[in-house]
Write a protein that holds these residues in place. Structure first.
Motif, PDB file in Angstrom:
ATOM      1  N   GLY A 180      44.118  -0.162  24.692  1.00 44.53           N
ATOM      2  CA  GLY A 180      42.665  -0.331  25.633  1.00 44.53           C
ATOM      3  C   GLY A 180      41.833   0.192  24.904  1.00 44.53           C
ATOM      4  O   GLY A 180      40.264  -0.017  25.173  1.00 44.53           O
ATOM      5  N   ASN A 181      42.197   1.620  24.808  1.00 49.03           N
ATOM      6  CA  ASN A 181      40.761   2.765  24.461  1.00 49.03           C
ATOM      7  C   ASN A 181      41.416   3.001  23.089  1.00 49.03           C
ATOM      8  O   ASN A 181      40.238   3.828  22.949  1.00 49.03           O
ATOM      9  CB  ASN A 181      41.474   3.737  25.572  1.00 49.03           C
ATOM     10  CG  ASN A 181      40.277   4.587  26.564  1.00 49.03           C
ATOM     11  OD1 ASN A 181      39.005   3.907  25.917  1.00 49.03           O
ATOM     12  ND2 ASN A 181      40.632   5.365  27.250  1.00 49.03           N
ATOM     13  N   LEU A 182      41.924   2.403  22.652  1.00 52.91           N
ATOM     14  CA  LEU A 182      41.809   1.979  21.200  1.00 52.91           C
ATOM     15  C   LEU A 182      43.322   3.926  20.745  1.00 52.91           C
ATOM     16  O   LEU A 182      42.628   3.761  19.007  1.00 52.91           O
ATOM     17  CB  LEU A 182      40.902   2.104  20.431  1.00 52.91           C
ATOM     18  CG  LEU A 182      40.279   1.736  19.059  1.00 52.91           C
ATOM     19  CD1 LEU A 182      41.735   0.443  18.845  1.00 52.91           C
ATOM     20  CD2 LEU A 182      39.140   0.569  19.371  1.00 52.91           C
ATOM     21  N   GLY A 183      43.248   4.566  21.350  1.00 46.00           N
ATOM     22  CA  GLY A 183      43.555   5.556  20.958  1.00 46.00           C
ATOM     23  C   GLY A 183      45.045   5.486  19.853  1.00 46.00           C
ATOM     24  O   GLY A 183      44.536   6.263  19.344  1.00 46.00           O
ATOM     25  N   ASN A 184      45.707   4.486  21.177  1.00 44.68           N
ATOM     26  CA  ASN A 184      47.216   4.510  19.974  1.00 44.68           C
ATOM     27  C   ASN A 184      47.044   3.736  18.823  1.00 44.68           C
ATOM     28  O   ASN A 184      47.244   4.506  17.455  1.00 44.68           O
ATOM     29  CB  ASN A 184      47.789   3.797  20.361  1.00 44.68           C
ATOM     30  CG  ASN A 184      49.899   3.980  20.717  1.00 44.68           C
ATOM     31  OD1 ASN A 184      49.604   5.082  19.340  1.00 44.68           O
ATOM     32  ND2 ASN A 184      50.240   2.984  21.100  1.00 44.68           N
ATOM     33  N   PHE A 222      54.560   5.659  26.430  1.00 45.36           N
ATOM     34  CA  PHE A 222      54.118   6.563  24.783  1.00 45.36           C
ATOM     35  C   PHE A 222      53.260   7.397  24.653  1.00 45.36           C
ATOM     36  O   PHE A 222      53.096   8.795  23.446  1.00 45.36           O
ATOM     37  CB  PHE A 222      53.494   5.525  23.799  1.00 45.36           C
ATOM     38  CG  PHE A 222      52.031   5.245  23.496  1.00 45.36           C
ATOM     39  CD1 PHE A 222      50.835   5.837  23.690  1.00 45.36           C
ATOM     40  CD2 PHE A 222      51.670   4.233  24.755  1.00 45.36           C
ATOM     41  CE1 PHE A 222      49.406   5.992  23.600  1.00 45.36           C
ATOM     42  CE2 PHE A 222      50.111   3.857  24.718  1.00 45.36           C
ATOM     43  CZ  PHE A 222      49.093   5.024  24.179  1.00 45.36           C
ATOM     44  N   LYS A 223      52.425   7.752  26.146  1.00 43.43           N
ATOM     45  CA  LYS A 223      51.804   8.753  25.932  1.00 43.43           C
ATOM     46  C   LYS A 223      52.155  10.552  26.369  1.00 43.43           C
ATOM     47  O   LYS A 223      51.792  11.167  25.840  1.00 43.43           O
ATOM     48  CB  LYS A 223      50.781   8.612  27.441  1.00 43.43           C
ATOM     49  CG  LYS A 223      50.140   7.352  27.575  1.00 43.43           C
ATOM     50  CD  LYS A 223      48.662   7.021  27.534  1.00 43.43           C
ATOM     51  CE  LYS A 223      47.898   6.009  27.573  1.00 43.43           C
ATOM     52  NZ  LYS A 223      48.161   4.598  28.179  1.00 43.43           N
ATOM     53  N   HIS A 270      52.600  -4.592  28.541  1.00 47.44           N
ATOM     54  CA  HIS A 270      51.375  -4.648  27.610  1.00 47.44           C
ATOM     55  C   HIS A 270      52.530  -4.699  26.122  1.00 47.44           C
ATOM     56  O   HIS A 270      51.042  -5.437  25.877  1.00 47.44           O
ATOM     57  CB  HIS A 270      51.043  -2.951  28.383  1.00 47.44           C
ATOM     58  CG  HIS A 270      50.893  -2.342  29.014  1.00 47.44           C
ATOM     59  ND1 HIS A 270      51.357  -2.478  30.402  1.00 47.44           N
ATOM     60  CD2 HIS A 270      49.648  -1.813  29.585  1.00 47.44           C
ATOM     61  CE1 HIS A 270      51.091  -2.078  30.910  1.00 47.44           C
ATOM     62  NE2 HIS A 270      50.381  -1.972  30.882  1.00 47.44           N
ATOM     63  N   MET A 286      46.005  -1.265  29.847  1.00 45.94           N
ATOM     64  CA  MET A 286      44.684  -1.351  29.269  1.00 45.94           C
ATOM     65  C   MET A 286      43.800  -1.962  29.326  1.00 45.94           C
ATOM     66  O   MET A 286      42.753  -2.957  28.498  1.00 45.94           O
ATOM     67  CB  MET A 286      44.987  -2.560  28.186  1.00 45.94           C
ATOM     68  CG  MET A 286      46.604  -2.130  27.249  1.00 45.94           C
ATOM     69  SD  MET A 286      48.025  -2.799  26.219  1.00 45.94           S
ATOM     70  CE  MET A 286      46.991  -4.944  25.724  1.00 45.94           C
ATOM     71  N   THR A 328      55.314  -0.200  24.257  1.00 48.66           N
ATOM     72  CA  THR A 328      53.696   1.458  24.786  1.00 48.66           C
ATOM     73  C   THR A 328      54.790   1.620  26.459  1.00 48.66           C
ATOM     74  O   THR A 328      54.438   3.122  26.482  1.00 48.66           O
ATOM     75  CB  THR A 328      52.978   0.751  24.837  1.00 48.66           C
ATOM     76  OG1 THR A 328      52.714  -0.171  25.430  1.00 48.66           O
ATOM     77  CG2 THR A 328      51.892   0.872  23.917  1.00 48.66           C
ATOM     78  N   ALA A 329      55.400   1.354  26.868  1.00 46.40           N
ATOM     79  CA  ALA A 329      55.810   1.409  28.202  1.00 46.40           C
ATOM     80  C   ALA A 329      57.217   0.491  28.826  1.00 46.40           C
ATOM     81  O   ALA A 329      57.470  -0.319  27.921  1.00 46.40           O
ATOM     82  CB  ALA A 329      54.958   1.259  29.460  1.00 46.40           C
TER      83      ALA A 329
HETATM   84  C1  LIG Z   1      47.358   3.250  27.345  1.00 47.00           C
HETATM   85  C2  LIG Z   1      48.833   2.414  26.978  1.00 47.00           C
HETATM   86  C3  LIG Z   1      48.138   1.494  26.659  1.00 47.00           C
HETATM   87  C4  LIG Z   1      46.675   2.146  25.314  1.00 47.00           C
HETATM   88  O1  LIG Z   1      46.699   2.294  24.854  1.00 47.00           O
HETATM   89  P1  LIG Z   1      45.078   3.205  23.915  1.00 47.00           P
HETATM   90  O2  LIG Z   1      45.517   4.160  23.722  1.00 47.00           O
HETATM   91  O3  LIG Z   1      44.475   3.505  25.402  1.00 47.00           O
HETATM   92  O4  LIG Z   1      44.567   2.098  22.803  1.00 47.00           O
HETATM   93  C5  LIG Z   1      49.126   0.466  25.702  1.00 47.00           C
HETATM   94  N1  LIG Z   1      50.475   0.206  26.937  1.00 47.00           N
HETATM   95  C6  LIG Z   1      50.200   1.768  27.883  1.00 47.00           C
HETATM   96  C7  LIG Z   1      51.969   0.808  28.455  1.00 47.00           C
HETATM   97  C8  LIG Z   1      50.000   2.488  28.271  1.00 47.00           C
HETATM   98  O5  LIG Z   1      50.027   3.126  29.063  1.00 47.00           O
END
Ligand SMILES: *Cc1c(COP(=O)(O)O)cnc(C)c1O
Length: 456
Positions: free
Chosen positions: A268-272, A123-124, A373, A321, A398-399
């Motif tokens: 993880g870092n709570l950004g999403n 998702f990044k 994740h 995460m 997320t991935a």
């Molecule tokens: C970065 C990431 C997360 C965590 O997202 P945050 O925004 O850091 O909470 C979860 N899953 C995957 C696959 C990621 O790359």
């Protein structure tokens, strides 16, 4: 619970068209415009930039907006108001956010929001591409110095940032990742770009990498020699675009007649997840937001009633995460300063590695192969369904599972299909330079190579 309007000074009522400024979560930095906040990354008082007021949308404000770029342009317009980038917003959204974000039905009343169809399969990509599109437009055309984008990664951010800036004139990317603590395919991906992208594998943890980056970004002597900027997960330019896919999903659901769905977000870092909470605070029809974490329990412990206590991270199967001190928690506290209110508005649940494995296997048997994740969020869904909660739910994927083949394939006993963009990167040779988790090593690496000549 709707957090909007809880904070004094918030723009009430309809979407206002006044200029937007950005303030620090710590309240001791001057308010600045969007462009300056994007470039600064961190506020001078050590806080994170947040909008000084929040726009308030009705569903009808998005009439005629169907695609992700169109919804993003509408949603982000007030956040860009008054800034030089405002005229470029449509072009930025069209260029950066033209990626699929399909909602796949996986059970009755349950959708999987697949955010892994971008070039690096996580998702990044959405946010990294948006940030790069902004940076490219902010860069003064008359300066020939090359900007170095320095980024620490727990696995997926680095590749997304590298892809977004790869061969972009005027930029180079330097990625720091914890050697041996990202998946083999993530490591290969990080080293496979070449050209204006360099990967440094650090003998240390993600926290070490992040500390090195923070120190470099605060080092004026170094910055006099190397024009540094960052793209880490606290960047406003990553937070803002992430609201768009939550808005898209929530609006599609509403247009189909549904009630605001619950969102379960691997965190993880709570950004999403914070982007989902912020979109809800702006009036989007989003129901409860549940954070699914791995064995790093900082957030679940807080939401269960303990004091907020950041700690060292532990390594898990859901490595992206592995965060013990989630940076964006500060933004959550800004949005909702009262802990009791916050605990009513958001919940968090931890999922250990053994449960990630059983969840991966159980869903694969039903034909749904996900990444570790995403498995944390699916397990949180299972718990809720077992507890009798049958409301509409969206689980965020997320991935792509193919990034984690060494975990998933032994569990499944067969190979996972690899998306073409990922396969193309994996087919390239990869190279990463080893460094110690030592600031002198990082400085030497940054200064050793002449910066590439700016492309004409
Ligand atoms: C970065 C990431 C997360 C965590 O997202 P945050 O925004 O850091 O909470 C979860 N899953 C995957 C696959 C990621 O790359």
């Amino acid at each position: 619970m709707d957090l909007a309007g809880r904070r004094p000074g918030r723009a009430g009522g309809r979407v206002s068209n006044g200029p937007m400024t950005y303030v620090s979560t710590r309240g001791h930095a001057p308010a600045i415009g969007l462009g300056a906040a994007l470039v600064a990354g961190l506020a001078p008082d050590g806080g994170l930039y947040v909008p000084a007021s929040l726009p308030r949308f009705d569903v009808a404000d998005f009439d005629g907006c169907d695609s992700l770029p169109a919804i993003a342009s509408r949603l982000l317009r007030p956040f860009f108001a008054g800034d030089a980038l405002a005229d470029e917003l449509d072009a930025i959204c069209a260029e950066a956010l033209d990626l699929p974000a399909p909602l796949r039905a996986i059970a009755q009343d349950t959708g999987l929001l697949e955010l892994f169809h971008g070039p690096t399969a996580a998702f990044k990509d959405f946010a990294a591409r948006f940030l790069a599109a902004c940076f490219a437009r902010l860069r003064p055309r008359d300066v020939d110095a090359v900007r170095t984008v320095l980024v620490a990664t727990s696995g997926d951010t680095g590749a997304a940032v590298a892809a977004a800036f790869h061969r972009r004139p005027g930029f180079r990317v330097v990625i720091l990742y914890p050697d041996g603590r990202v998946s083999p395919r993530q490591a290969h991906q990080l080293g496979a770009f070449g050209d204006n992208v360099r990967a440094l594998r650090v003998a240390g943890s993600f926290d070490d990498c992040q500390a090195l980056v923070k120190r470099a970004l605060a080092d004026d002597a170094l910055k006099a020699r190397v024009a540094l900027t960052s793209a880490n997960s606290i960047s406003l330019g990553r937070l803002l675009p992430q609201m768009a896919y939550y808005a898209l999903t929530a609006l599609q659901h509403r247009r189909a007649g549904g009630a605001p769905p619950l969102f379960i977000v691997p965190t993880g870092n709570l950004g999403n997840a914070f982007a989902a909470i912020l979109a809800r605070a702006c009036g989007l029809p989003i129901g409860a937001v549940v954070l699914a974490t791995n064995a790093n329990r900082t957030l679940p412990d807080f939401f269960a009633g303990a004091d907020y206590a950041p700690r060292a991270s532990v390594a898990t199967l859901a490595n992206a995460m592995d965060v013990g001190a989630p940076s964006n928690f500060e933004r959550l506290r800004w949005l909702c300063p009262d802990d009791a209110d916050l605990r009513r508005a958001v919940t968090a649940e931890a999922v250990d590695d053994a449960t990630i494995r059983t969840t991966l296997r159980a869903y694969a048997e039903r034909g749904l192969v996900v990444c570790p994740h995403t498995a944390t969020a699916l397990h949180v869904l299972d718990r809720r369904r077992a507890a009798g909660d049958h409301g509409d739910a969206v689980v965020v994927a997320t991935a792509h599972p193919a990034k984690f083949d060494t975990i998933i394939e032994p569990l499944l006993g067969h190979p996972v299909d690899t998306p073409p963009a990922l396969a193309a990167l994996l087919a390239r040779p990869a190279e990463a330079e080893p460094i110690r988790a030592d600031y002198a090593d990082l400085c030497a690496a940054l200064l050793a190579h002449p910066e590439p000549a700016p492309a004409a």
